[in-house]
Design a protein around this motif. Structure first.
Motif, PDB file in Angstrom:
ATOM      1  N   SER A 352      26.673  40.267  52.951  1.00 21.41           N
ATOM      2  CA  SER A 352      27.835  41.119  52.718  1.00 21.41           C
ATOM      3  C   SER A 352      27.877  41.552  51.253  1.00 21.41           C
ATOM      4  N   ARG A 354      30.457  42.506  49.765  1.00 22.47           N
ATOM      5  CA  ARG A 354      31.753  42.142  49.175  1.00 22.47           C
ATOM      6  C   ARG A 354      32.425  41.038  49.973  1.00 22.47           C
ATOM      7  N   GLY A 355      33.422  40.413  49.371  1.00 17.27           N
ATOM      8  CA  GLY A 355      34.177  39.394  50.090  1.00 17.27           C
ATOM      9  C   GLY A 355      35.342  40.032  50.835  1.00 17.27           C
ATOM     10  N   TYR A 357      37.376  40.261  54.897  1.00 18.63           N
ATOM     11  CA  TYR A 357      37.379  39.964  56.333  1.00 18.63           C
ATOM     12  C   TYR A 357      36.607  41.059  57.074  1.00 18.63           C
ATOM     13  N   GLN A 399      36.333  35.583  58.042  1.00 21.99           N
ATOM     14  CA  GLN A 399      36.343  35.740  56.587  1.00 21.99           C
ATOM     15  C   GLN A 399      34.903  35.691  56.083  1.00 21.99           C
ATOM     16  N   GLY A 401      32.414  35.806  52.326  1.00 28.57           N
ATOM     17  CA  GLY A 401      32.348  35.868  50.861  1.00 28.57           C
ATOM     18  C   GLY A 401      31.248  36.846  50.443  1.00 28.57           C
ATOM     19  N   GLU A 402      31.329  37.331  49.215  1.00 31.69           N
ATOM     20  CA  GLU A 402      30.299  38.250  48.719  1.00 31.69           C
ATOM     21  C   GLU A 402      28.938  37.533  48.766  1.00 31.69           C
ATOM     22  N   ASP A 404      27.453  36.456  51.398  1.00 32.08           N
ATOM     23  CA  ASP A 404      27.303  35.617  52.605  1.00 32.08           C
ATOM     24  C   ASP A 404      26.468  36.350  53.662  1.00 32.08           C
ATOM     25  N   ASP A 432      39.968  43.792  52.560  1.00 34.75           N
ATOM     26  CA  ASP A 432      40.695  42.683  51.911  1.00 34.75           C
ATOM     27  C   ASP A 432      41.498  41.851  52.901  1.00 34.75           C
TER      28      ASP A 432
END
Ligand code: URA
Length: 448
Positions: A352, A354-355, A357, A399, A401-402, A404, A432
């Motif tokens: 991903s 970015r972090g 959902y 959820q 994380g960046e 992940d 977000d």
């Protein structure tokens, strides 16, 4: 590919006139449709004329009468099985197609272990969606092309058998299905209805459960289109004297965590072991519950669901799956040792950027990524790579994380993996806040 255009001295029809009539939006007669389907099945009408007709049918649509005539012509292009020698109810299930949709491989052994007969005629991958036959063929040695008498023998011995359309059963669908797969002519409720119902009515079943998919990975993206298709198929089945129920279910994201032929068989084995992802397990139990109810084994769907869970927990369904695999020539050893299934040489993670959902995925793009890897066909002649596919680590609502991992690509060809990676990266939406609502797995039940 056939090369000679059709001539039809006995009927006086010409393929070109039937194509033009549909192209111009007119209703075809039953005999024109019969002529076209008979001609194509016998290779008197070539692929290019059939492709043109299919595209005209997709763009212009078919009337109820044309759909009924097409279904009947496709059904009678081959044999209709007579399973009256088998005591007990014969029940089957068919999905309109999705990504990661492997429920048939769970349902056949579960429902057969519960005492019903499941004579299943399935399809190969279609468009961006996977096919039951391609999944089964990833089991070393598994034969989906049984003769009618071999099919009956397997049914007699194990209560379930899974084959494809053959030269004997639903041959028109066998040819048209392969052509539609690569000519952009899948997405028509009328063609899907005729394709599914012609092979299902050829099976000699008493009842049929339909799993009509809706969402970004389905052929019917909008729920109202899925409802129209469900109603069309229920009506067609009832007219032919069968008990038919359709469930409209979610395909806004892949079902389960694994997409790809051998990978999906591994996930099926997990479910038969009482494990597996929650969404896949829930849908399998619901569908099995309906099949038991339709077959008269349980009074209610809920009792049917409980029975299915018990059968899985007892290990009987897994035993039945192993039995069917062996009877159809496959390596029964995969049941205890899934490592015997084909594995891709390489793996690549998509992470991903970015972090946040996961708010949605483009499910069709994920299915297309699997096709690009070699898990499906881009041309009729393409062979399948059974080992490739995707392992999804994040689903809608999760959820992340960046950096992940969102998904691991299982691949054998670097160029294909690069194309698939790009598509997968674009298909995840991360925001977000979590999505306002994750759509229900089971949306609606359509009965006559
Ligand atoms: N499944 C089928 O068997 N046929 C279709 O056209 C679509 C899904």
């Amino acid at each position: 590919m056939n090369t000679q255009p059709a001539s039809a001295p006995s009927t006086g029809f010409r393929a070109i006139d039937v194509i033009r009539k549909k192209r111009d939006g007119h209703e075809l007669s039953r005999s024109e449709i019969e002529f076209f389907i008979r001609g194509y099945t016998k290779s008197e009408i070539p692929d290019y004329q059939a492709s043109a007709w299919l595209m005209a049918a997709v763009l212009r649509g078919l009337t109820r009468a044309e759909t009924a005539a097409l279904t009947a012509a496709m059904l009678h292009s081959g044999e209709v099985l007579d399973l009256s020698e088998f005591p007990g109810k014969k029940v089957d299930k068919h999905s309109t197609g999705g990504v990661g949709d492997k429920t048939s491989l769970v349902l056949a052994p579960v429902v057969a272990a519960g005492g019903l007969l499941v004579p299943m005629i399935s399809g190969r991958g279609l468009g961006h969606t996977g096919g039951t036959l391609d999944k089964l063929e990833s089991i070393p040695g598994f034969r989906v092309n049984l003769t009618v008498s071999e099919f009956s023998d397997v049914l007699r011995q194990s209560g379930c058998a899974m084959i494809g359309q053959t030269a004997e059963i639903a041959p028109a669908d066998r040819k048209l299905y392969a052509l539609r797969d690569v000519t952009g002519t899948v997405e028509s409720p009328h063609l899907i209805c005729a394709s599914i119902m012609s092979k299902k009515l050829a099976e000699g079943i008493d009842s049929l459960l339909l799993d009509v998919k809706t969402g970004s990975g389905a052929f019917m993206k909008r729920e109202e289109d899925a409802r129209f298709l469900a109603e069309l198929m229920v009506e067609t089945g009832e007219q032919m004297g069968k008990k038919v129920v359709a469930l409209i279910t979610d395909m806004d994201q892949p079902l389960g965590s694994l997409v790809g032929n051998a990978l999906e068989v591994m996930e099926v084995l997990d479910v038969l072991r009482g494990k597996g992802p929650e969404d896949l397990r829930t849908l399998c139990l619901e569908l099995a519950g309906w099949m038991f109810h339709l077959g008269g084994v349980s009074v209610t769907v809920e009792q049917g669901r409980e029975l299915a869970a018990k059968i899985i927990a007892s290990g009987k369904a897994m035993k039945k799956f192993g039995e069917m695999i062996a009877l159809q020539g496959g390596d029964r050893g995969v049941v205890d040792d899934p490592k015997r299934l084909p594995h891709a040489k390489y793996k690549l993670e998509v992470t991903s950027a970015r972090g946040g959902y996961v708010t949605s995925v483009d499910c069709e793009a994920l299915g297309t990524a699997n096709v690009i890897l070699g898990g499906g066909r881009e041309k009729k002649e393409d062979s399948i790579d059974p080992a490739v596919g995707l392992a999804l680590h994040k689903k809608v609502g999760d959820q992340v994380g960046e950096g992940d991992p969102l998904c691991t690509i299982h691949y054998n060809d670097t160029t294909r993996a690069a194309r698939a990676r790009q598509l997968i990266g674009q298909s995840y939406r991360v925001a977000d806040s979590p999505p306002a609502k994750v759509r229900a797995l089971i949306r609606e039940i359509i009965k006559s």
